[in-house]
Motif scaffolding. Structure first.
Motif, mmCIF file in Angstrom:
data_model
loop_
_atom_site.group_PDB
_atom_site.id
_atom_site.type_symbol
_atom_site.label_atom_id
_atom_site.label_comp_id
_atom_site.label_asym_id
_atom_site.label_seq_id
_atom_site.Cartn_x
_atom_site.Cartn_y
_atom_site.Cartn_z
ATOM 1 N N GLN A 1 2.505 71.442 19.717
ATOM 2 C CA GLN A 1 2.584 70.351 18.739
ATOM 3 C C GLN A 1 2.038 70.760 17.372
ATOM 4 O O GLN A 1 2.197 70.046 16.388
ATOM 5 C CB GLN A 1 1.875 69.110 19.278
ATOM 6 C CG GLN A 1 2.776 68.371 20.276
ATOM 7 C CD GLN A 1 2.005 67.445 21.200
ATOM 8 O OE1 GLN A 1 0.888 67.053 20.900
ATOM 9 N NE2 GLN A 1 2.605 67.104 22.321
ATOM 10 N N SER B 1 9.434 63.513 24.614
ATOM 11 C CA SER B 1 8.273 62.991 23.891
ATOM 12 C C SER B 1 7.010 63.250 24.706
ATOM 13 O O SER B 1 6.984 63.078 25.927
ATOM 14 C CB SER B 1 8.449 61.509 23.604
ATOM 15 O OG SER B 1 8.099 60.762 24.734
ATOM 16 N N GLY B 2 5.984 63.690 24.027
ATOM 17 C CA GLY B 2 4.746 64.176 24.630
ATOM 18 C C GLY B 2 4.209 63.350 25.782
ATOM 19 O O GLY B 2 3.975 63.884 26.870
ATOM 20 N N ASN B 3 4.064 62.058 25.593
ATOM 21 C CA ASN B 3 3.430 61.219 26.607
ATOM 22 C C ASN B 3 4.206 61.125 27.915
ATOM 23 O O ASN B 3 3.626 61.016 28.983
ATOM 24 C CB ASN B 3 3.231 59.803 26.076
ATOM 25 C CG ASN B 3 2.130 59.763 25.042
ATOM 26 O OD1 ASN B 3 1.298 60.664 25.007
ATOM 27 N ND2 ASN B 3 2.141 58.755 24.193
ATOM 28 N N ASN B 4 5.536 61.130 27.819
ATOM 29 C CA ASN B 4 6.350 60.912 29.010
ATOM 30 C C ASN B 4 6.933 62.188 29.595
ATOM 31 O O ASN B 4 7.590 62.148 30.634
ATOM 32 C CB ASN B 4 7.504 59.960 28.686
ATOM 33 C CG ASN B 4 6.990 58.579 28.338
ATOM 34 O OD1 ASN B 4 5.960 58.168 28.854
ATOM 35 N ND2 ASN B 4 7.684 57.887 27.465
#
Ligand code: ZN
Length: 317
Positions: free
Chosen positions: A266, A299-302
């Motif tokens: 990131q 996407s990072g969270n999922n």
């Protein structure tokens, strides 16, 4: 109403899970604190009760037709988690048995990096690719290899541990008990160690008063963004080792792309630029300018949950 699978990402702190359709859309998602469950089966039972409750109260939801689990040291062949150092359950945990007991649908287990590779292949940057490598740059460095259109598990299900390629013969001590592994230089932890080593050998930095445990990857990223000398050099060092290791790996598997994933990825150009430079510098001539280095498209969270869901879809489609 479309079929759904259950993707579960088991981490040392959090366990995230979601009902996901075949296009990667999340229809229901929840998180539990992993540490609250003394026995693994209690975690499986609680996940089942949350899902069953959600399905009974929401007419848009269906019980999953299969389950995918991504976990540290997840063993695909046995459906177990084997001796994971960062989880509270010791020894061998029978994950497949625990979920079978409540859900009665097929359950697949793999390690987090392999799950990330599955997610990227079904829903992300590697859609349509038969040969690629995913490199997860978090606290450690994990990797998943797609070869000839299939995830490479190896003979014991422990294949694709790029983080433990030895890149310095008398290098830094690694959590695996050996010295000089790639992850001790090119992970978030590696970045912090790079910085401290550079500062102690005289490189200037605004972070000079911080200890390893007080530093974060984000702090180094932000300092580098302000032009901090040692922070920029720490990224260069991480990219140098990573790019060179990727060039070596390319000589063996000839991938279409490397996909960089996780916290360190990131930092975008700060890590991509030195990695790509040293990758190209060390590549065999026949591969030069042919192999892509891409960011993850999830996407990072999922991302981890989608990876586990992709594994579940793979078992039924
Ligand atoms: Zn190691």
């Amino acid at each position: 109403m479309s079929n759904l699978v259950l993707g579960i990402d088991i981490g040392g702190t959090n366990t995230g899970f979601a009902l996901v359709d075949e296009y990667g859309k999340i229809h229901f998602k929840e998180n539990l604190a992993t540490l609250n469950y003394v026995e693994f089966i209690d975690l499986a039972k609680h996940i089942f009760s949350i899902i069953a409750n959600a399905v009974s109260t929401n007419s848009e939801l269906l019980m999953p037709i299969s389950i995918g689990v991504g976990a540290p040291n997840g063993n695909y062949f046995r459906g177990t988690i084997d001796f994971a150092p960062n989880l509270r359950w010791e020894g061998i945990v029978d994950v497949k048995y625990a979920f079978d007991k409540f859900f009665h649908v097929p359950t697949c287990v793999t390690n987090d990096a392999n799950a990330a590779a599955m997610g990227e292949h079904r829903f992300g940057s590697a859609k349509g690719m038969n040969d690629f490598v995913i490199v997860t740059l978090g606290t450690g460095l994990g990797s998943g290899f797609f070869v000839n259109g299939k995830l490479m598990y190896g003979h014991h299900s422990y294949g694709g541990e790029m983080g433990h390629i030895i890149v310095e013969s008398e290098g830094r001590p690694c959590g695996c008990g050996r010295k000089g592994c790639l992850e001790t230089y090119s992970s978030v932890t590696g970045l912090k160690r790079n910085l401290l080593e550079l500062i102690s050998s005289g490189s200037e930095s605004e972070l000079i008063d911080f200890k390893l445990e007080d530093l974060s990857g984000k702090m180094i990223e932000e300092a580098a963004g302000r032009g901090d000398k040692a922070s920029l050099e720490a990224f260069e060092m991480a990219g140098k080792y990573l790019g060179k290791a990727m060039a070596n790996v390319a000589a063996i598997t000839d991938p279409e792309a490397f996909i960089l994933f996780g916290g360190l990825a990131q930092a975008k150009e700060l890590i991509f630029k030195p990695t790509t430079y040293h990758f190209q510098q060390n590549l065999l001539e026949i591969f030069k300018n042919k192999i892509k280095v891409l960011p993850s498209a999830l996407s990072g969270n999922n991302a981890a949950i989608l990876g586990a869901a992709a594994l579940a879809w793979d078992s039924v489609l």
